[in-house]
Design a protein around this motif. Sequence first.
Motif, PDB file in Angstrom:
ATOM      1  N   ILE A  42       0.843  -1.202   0.000  1.00  0.00           N
ATOM      2  CA  ILE A  42       0.000   0.000   0.000  1.00  0.00           C
ATOM      3  C   ILE A  42       0.875   1.248   0.000  1.00  0.00           C
ATOM      4  N   LEU A  43       1.940   1.228   0.788  1.00  0.00           N
ATOM      5  CA  LEU A  43       2.858   2.362   0.819  1.00  0.00           C
ATOM      6  C   LEU A  43       3.485   2.601  -0.544  1.00  0.00           C
ATOM      7  N   ALA A  44       3.869   1.531  -1.230  1.00  0.00           N
ATOM      8  CA  ALA A  44       4.461   1.679  -2.565  1.00  0.00           C
ATOM      9  C   ALA A  44       3.472   2.300  -3.533  1.00  0.00           C
ATOM     10  N   VAL A  45       2.214   1.871  -3.471  1.00  0.00           N
ATOM     11  CA  VAL A  45       1.189   2.429  -4.353  1.00  0.00           C
ATOM     12  C   VAL A  45       1.000   3.923  -4.080  1.00  0.00           C
ATOM     13  N   VAL A  46       1.050   4.296  -2.799  1.00  0.00           N
ATOM     14  CA  VAL A  46       0.918   5.713  -2.445  1.00  0.00           C
ATOM     15  C   VAL A  46       2.035   6.524  -3.088  1.00  0.00           C
ATOM     16  N   PHE A  47       3.264   6.027  -3.031  1.00  0.00           N
ATOM     17  CA  PHE A  47       4.386   6.770  -3.600  1.00  0.00           C
ATOM     18  C   PHE A  47       4.403   6.753  -5.125  1.00  0.00           C
ATOM     19  N   ALA A  49       1.673   7.216  -6.870  1.00  0.00           N
ATOM     20  CA  ALA A  49       0.571   8.089  -7.310  1.00  0.00           C
ATOM     21  C   ALA A  49       1.140   9.403  -7.850  1.00  0.00           C
ATOM     22  N   LYS A  50       0.421  10.009  -8.764  1.00  0.00           N
ATOM     23  CA  LYS A  50       0.852  11.265  -9.372  1.00  0.00           C
ATOM     24  C   LYS A  50       0.284  12.484  -8.644  1.00  0.00           C
ATOM     25  N   ASP A  51      -0.882  12.329  -8.049  1.00  0.00           N
ATOM     26  CA  ASP A  51      -1.567  13.444  -7.408  1.00  0.00           C
ATOM     27  C   ASP A  51      -0.983  13.688  -6.010  1.00  0.00           C
ATOM     28  N   GLU A  52      -0.472  14.904  -5.781  1.00  0.00           N
ATOM     29  CA  GLU A  52       0.153  15.226  -4.501  1.00  0.00           C
ATOM     30  C   GLU A  52      -0.823  15.113  -3.337  1.00  0.00           C
ATOM     31  N   LYS A  54      -3.380  13.027  -3.067  1.00  0.00           N
ATOM     32  CA  LYS A  54      -3.552  11.608  -2.761  1.00  0.00           C
ATOM     33  C   LYS A  54      -2.338  11.058  -2.021  1.00  0.00           C
ATOM     34  N   ILE A  55      -1.151  11.501  -2.416  1.00  0.00           N
ATOM     35  CA  ILE A  55       0.063  11.058  -1.740  1.00  0.00           C
ATOM     36  C   ILE A  55       0.037  11.497  -0.277  1.00  0.00           C
ATOM     37  N   HIS A  56      -0.307  12.772  -0.056  1.00  0.00           N
ATOM     38  CA  HIS A  56      -0.352  13.289   1.314  1.00  0.00           C
ATOM     39  C   HIS A  56      -1.387  12.551   2.155  1.00  0.00           C
ATOM     40  N   THR A  57      -2.570  12.340   1.596  1.00  0.00           N
ATOM     41  CA  THR A  57      -3.618  11.619   2.321  1.00  0.00           C
ATOM     42  C   THR A  57      -3.179  10.194   2.624  1.00  0.00           C
ATOM     43  N   GLY A  58      -2.600   9.527   1.658  1.00  0.00           N
ATOM     44  CA  GLY A  58      -2.118   8.162   1.866  1.00  0.00           C
ATOM     45  C   GLY A  58      -1.039   8.089   2.927  1.00  0.00           C
ATOM     46  N   GLU A  59      -0.118   9.057   2.913  1.00  0.00           N
ATOM     47  CA  GLU A  59       0.930   9.081   3.926  1.00  0.00           C
ATOM     48  C   GLU A  59       0.340   9.253   5.319  1.00  0.00           C
ATOM     49  N   MET A  60      -0.620  10.141   5.458  1.00  0.00           N
ATOM     50  CA  MET A  60      -1.229  10.381   6.772  1.00  0.00           C
ATOM     51  C   MET A  60      -1.981   9.140   7.271  1.00  0.00           C
ATOM     52  N   VAL A  61      -2.700   8.493   6.366  1.00  0.00           N
ATOM     53  CA  VAL A  61      -3.419   7.271   6.752  1.00  0.00           C
ATOM     54  C   VAL A  61      -2.426   6.212   7.217  1.00  0.00           C
ATOM     55  N   LEU A  62      -1.340   6.033   6.477  1.00  0.00           N
ATOM     56  CA  LEU A  62      -0.352   5.016   6.845  1.00  0.00           C
ATOM     57  C   LEU A  62       0.351   5.346   8.152  1.00  0.00           C
ATOM     58  N   VAL A  63       0.646   6.618   8.379  1.00  0.00           N
ATOM     59  CA  VAL A  63       1.274   7.009   9.645  1.00  0.00           C
ATOM     60  C   VAL A  63       0.362   6.647  10.815  1.00  0.00           C
ATOM     61  N   TRP A  64      -0.937   6.963  10.692  1.00  0.00           N
ATOM     62  CA  TRP A  64      -1.864   6.667  11.789  1.00  0.00           C
ATOM     63  C   TRP A  64      -2.097   5.169  11.952  1.00  0.00           C
ATOM     64  N   VAL A  65      -2.091   4.420  10.869  1.00  0.00           N
ATOM     65  CA  VAL A  65      -2.212   2.958  10.969  1.00  0.00           C
ATOM     66  C   VAL A  65      -1.006   2.392  11.715  1.00  0.00           C
ATOM     67  N   MET A  66       0.193   2.882  11.385  1.00  0.00           N
ATOM     68  CA  MET A  66       1.390   2.396  12.066  1.00  0.00           C
ATOM     69  C   MET A  66       1.358   2.756  13.552  1.00  0.00           C
ATOM     70  N   ILE A  67       0.915   3.964  13.881  1.00  0.00           N
ATOM     71  CA  ILE A  67       0.806   4.356  15.290  1.00  0.00           C
ATOM     72  C   ILE A  67      -0.184   3.449  16.010  1.00  0.00           C
ATOM     73  N   LEU A  68      -1.331   3.208  15.393  1.00  0.00           N
ATOM     74  CA  LEU A  68      -2.340   2.342  16.000  1.00  0.00           C
ATOM     75  C   LEU A  68      -1.804   0.931  16.211  1.00  0.00           C
ATOM     76  N   LEU A  69      -1.106   0.397  15.225  1.00  0.00           N
ATOM     77  CA  LEU A  69      -0.540  -0.943  15.368  1.00  0.00           C
ATOM     78  C   LEU A  69       0.510  -0.994  16.469  1.00  0.00           C
ATOM     79  N   PHE A  70       1.296   0.069  16.623  1.00  0.00           N
ATOM     80  CA  PHE A  70       2.279   0.124  17.698  1.00  0.00           C
ATOM     81  C   PHE A  70       1.584   0.133  19.055  1.00  0.00           C
ATOM     82  N   VAL A  71       0.491   0.886  19.165  1.00  0.00           N
ATOM     83  CA  VAL A  71      -0.264   0.917  20.418  1.00  0.00           C
ATOM     84  C   VAL A  71      -0.863  -0.464  20.714  1.00  0.00           C
ATOM     85  N   VAL A  72      -1.426  -1.111  19.703  1.00  0.00           N
ATOM     86  CA  VAL A  72      -1.991  -2.455  19.888  1.00  0.00           C
ATOM     87  C   VAL A  72      -0.898  -3.425  20.344  1.00  0.00           C
TER      88      VAL A  72
END
Length: 85
Positions: A42-47, A49-52, A54-72
């Motif tokens: 998913i991270l590779a697909v985000v990078f 992407a051509k639309d900035e 979409k890239i920013h939104t994807g990065e933010m979603v992935l950052v929060w998913v990683m934080i959530l997984l670390f908390v879990v």
Amino acid sequence: MSWIAKGVVAGIAFYILLMAIEVISHPEVLGGAVAGAVLFGILAVVFLAKDEEKIHTGEMVLVWVMILLFVVYGVLCWAGAIPWI
């Protein structure tokens, strides 16, 4: 595609290869390796992407998913479901 994006995608491919090697060596980590490979994919697909925006939104979603997984992970270790190494 920028050099940063190419570097990230190459790094992701390398880590997915390492996960595959780890599964061959230790089949019991298959679930974690598949989950990691999917998240890295998913991270590779985000990078790629051509639309900035979409890239920013994807990065933010992935950052929060990683934080959530670390908390879990922390909660599971605290509860004793995952032993400390």
